[in-house]
Design a protein around this motif. Structure first.
Motif, PDB file in Angstrom:
ATOM      1  N   ILE A 280       7.233   4.882 -10.969  1.00  0.00           N
ATOM      2  CA  ILE A 280       7.353   3.815  -9.964  1.00  0.00           C
ATOM      3  C   ILE A 280       6.531   2.607 -10.399  1.00  0.00           C
ATOM      4  N   ARG A 281       7.170   1.438 -10.363  1.00  0.00           N
ATOM      5  CA  ARG A 281       6.436   0.196 -10.642  1.00  0.00           C
ATOM      6  C   ARG A 281       6.559  -0.697  -9.417  1.00  0.00           C
ATOM      7  N   VAL A 282       5.507  -1.409  -9.121  1.00  0.00           N
ATOM      8  CA  VAL A 282       5.528  -2.251  -7.930  1.00  0.00           C
ATOM      9  C   VAL A 282       5.247  -3.702  -8.311  1.00  0.00           C
ATOM     10  N   ILE A 283       6.107  -4.581  -7.869  1.00  0.00           N
ATOM     11  CA  ILE A 283       5.903  -6.021  -8.079  1.00  0.00           C
ATOM     12  C   ILE A 283       5.598  -6.608  -6.704  1.00  0.00           C
ATOM     13  N   ARG A 284       4.565  -7.419  -6.628  1.00  0.00           N
ATOM     14  CA  ARG A 284       4.205  -7.991  -5.332  1.00  0.00           C
ATOM     15  C   ARG A 284       4.355  -9.509  -5.399  1.00  0.00           C
ATOM     16  N   LEU A 285       5.283 -10.040  -4.632  1.00  0.00           N
ATOM     17  CA  LEU A 285       5.493 -11.490  -4.628  1.00  0.00           C
ATOM     18  C   LEU A 285       4.438 -12.168  -3.748  1.00  0.00           C
TER      19      LEU A 285
ATOM     20  N   GLN B 236       0.830  -1.205   0.000  1.00  0.00           N
ATOM     21  CA  GLN B 236       0.000   0.000   0.000  1.00  0.00           C
ATOM     22  C   GLN B 236       0.870   1.262   0.000  1.00  0.00           C
ATOM     23  N   ALA B 237       1.925   1.229   0.803  1.00  0.00           N
ATOM     24  CA  ALA B 237       2.827   2.396   0.888  1.00  0.00           C
ATOM     25  C   ALA B 237       3.406   2.706  -0.495  1.00  0.00           C
ATOM     26  N   TRP B 238       3.751   1.675  -1.242  1.00  0.00           N
ATOM     27  CA  TRP B 238       4.301   1.892  -2.590  1.00  0.00           C
ATOM     28  C   TRP B 238       3.235   2.393  -3.563  1.00  0.00           C
ATOM     29  N   THR B 239       2.040   1.788  -3.523  1.00  0.00           N
ATOM     30  CA  THR B 239       1.016   2.232  -4.470  1.00  0.00           C
ATOM     31  C   THR B 239       0.592   3.665  -4.145  1.00  0.00           C
ATOM     32  N   ASP B 240       0.648   4.061  -2.854  1.00  0.00           N
ATOM     33  CA  ASP B 240       0.400   5.466  -2.499  1.00  0.00           C
ATOM     34  C   ASP B 240       1.424   6.363  -3.189  1.00  0.00           C
ATOM     35  N   GLN B 241       2.673   5.936  -3.192  1.00  0.00           N
ATOM     36  CA  GLN B 241       3.731   6.745  -3.813  1.00  0.00           C
ATOM     37  C   GLN B 241       3.533   6.868  -5.325  1.00  0.00           C
ATOM     38  N   VAL B 242       2.990   5.810  -5.929  1.00  0.00           N
ATOM     39  CA  VAL B 242       2.708   5.868  -7.371  1.00  0.00           C
ATOM     40  C   VAL B 242       1.749   7.025  -7.651  1.00  0.00           C
ATOM     41  N   GLU B 243       0.770   7.211  -6.757  1.00  0.00           N
ATOM     42  CA  GLU B 243      -0.201   8.302  -6.900  1.00  0.00           C
ATOM     43  C   GLU B 243       0.459   9.662  -6.670  1.00  0.00           C
TER      44      GLU B 243
END
Ligand code: UDP
Ligand code: MG
Length: 207
Positions: free
Chosen positions: A68-73, A54-61
Motif C-alpha cells: 500500500i502506498r499513500v499519496i496525500r494532496l 491516518q486510516a491508510w497509514t494504519d493499513q500500511v502497518e
C-alpha cells in the motif's frame, strides 16, 4: 518456466473516507488473492479533513501482504485530479481505478484482469442498474449522458463510471495529455484503444 506475475496498481481517490478504508482493504485483499498478480494499492488522500490519511497509514502497518502506498494532496482538488495524480505515480503493467466506498465491487478485479490478459487495453465496468442511486441521481445521470452524446465527438459509454482497468500503454498515453481541467471519462474515450465492457450491479455506498 512459470510466467512472471504482472503488477496491477489500484488507484483509490479518497475524500473524507476514514470510515471506509479498513473495509475496502479487507474486501480488496480477499479478491486479489484470487488473481494471479502482484498488487499495489495507491491511495490518494484528496485533502481530507477527517482521519483518512491516518486510516491508510494504519493499513500500511497492518496489511503485511498488500503493498500500500499513500499519496496525500495538500488540499481537496476533486476526484479527477486525485485520479490523475495516482496515474502519474504508478508503474504497473495495468492499473485499476476504483472508489473506496465499495460501490465498485472488488470482486470484479479478477474478471478485469482476465480481459486485460485477453488483450484489451481498457476494461470498463458498466452499471447494469442503478437502483441504489436516488431517482434524482439516476435522472441527472441519464440527462448527462444524453447531452454528452450530443455535444461530444467521441462516444462515452453510458452508465460507465471511472471504475476501469487501463493497460500500461493507455496510462502512458493518458499521462501525456497536458489538460489541467480533466473530465477523465471523456479523455479515456478520445484515446481509442480496444475496450471491453463488463456489466455489474452497483451497490449502495458502504459507509
Ligand atoms: N472523492 C475524491 N475527491 C473529492 C470527492 C470524492 O477523491 O473531492 C472520492 C471519494 O472518496 C470516492 C470517489 O471519489 O472514493 C467517489 O466519490 P463519491 O462516492 O462521493 O461519488 P459517487 O459514488 O456519487 O460517484
Ligand atoms: Mg460513491
Amino acid at each position: 518456466m512459470k510466467e512472471k506475475e504482472p503488477t496491477i496498481a489500484l488507484i483509490v481517490p479518497c475524500f473524507n473516507e476514514a470510515a471506509s478504508v479498513a473495509g475496502f482493504v479487507e474486501r480488496v485483499s480477499a479478491s486479489c488473492d484470487a488473481a494471479n498478480a502482484r498488487f499495489v494499492v495507491i491511495a490518494v488522500d484528496d485533502g481530507s479533513t477527517d482521519n483518512t490519511y491516518q486510516a491508510w497509514t494504519d493499513q500500511v502497518e497492518v496489511q503485511q501482504n498488500l503493498n500500500i502506498r499513500v499519496i496525500r494532496l495538500s488540499r481537496n482538488f476533486g476526484k479527477e485530479i486525485a485520479i490523475s495524480c495516482g496515474l502519474h505515480h504508478c508503474d504497473s503493467d495495468a492499473t485499476i481505478i476504483m472508489d473506496v466506498d465499495l460501490q465498485d465491487p472488488p470482486e470484479l478485479i479478477p474478471r478485469m484482469i482476465e480481459a486485460w490478459r485477453d488483450g484489451f487495453d481498457s476494461v470498463i465496468a458498466v452499471r447494469s442498474k442503478r437502483e441504489s442511486d436516488s431517482t434524482l441521481k439516476r435522472a441527472s445521470a441519464a440527462l448527462f449522458y444524453r447531452l454528452m452524446g450530443r455535444i461530444a465527438d467521441v462516444e462515452i459509454p453510458a452508465q460507465a463510471g471511472d471504475f476501469r482497468l487501463l493497460s500500461k500503454r493507455l496510462v502512458l498515453a493518458l499521462n501525456a495529455y497536458p489538460e489541467r481541467t480533466r473530465f477523465m471519462k471523456g479523455l479515456f474515450a478520445t484515446l481509442g484503444f480496444e475496450q471491453k465492457l463488463l456489466y455489474y450491479d452497483r451497490s449502495p455506498r458502504a459507509k
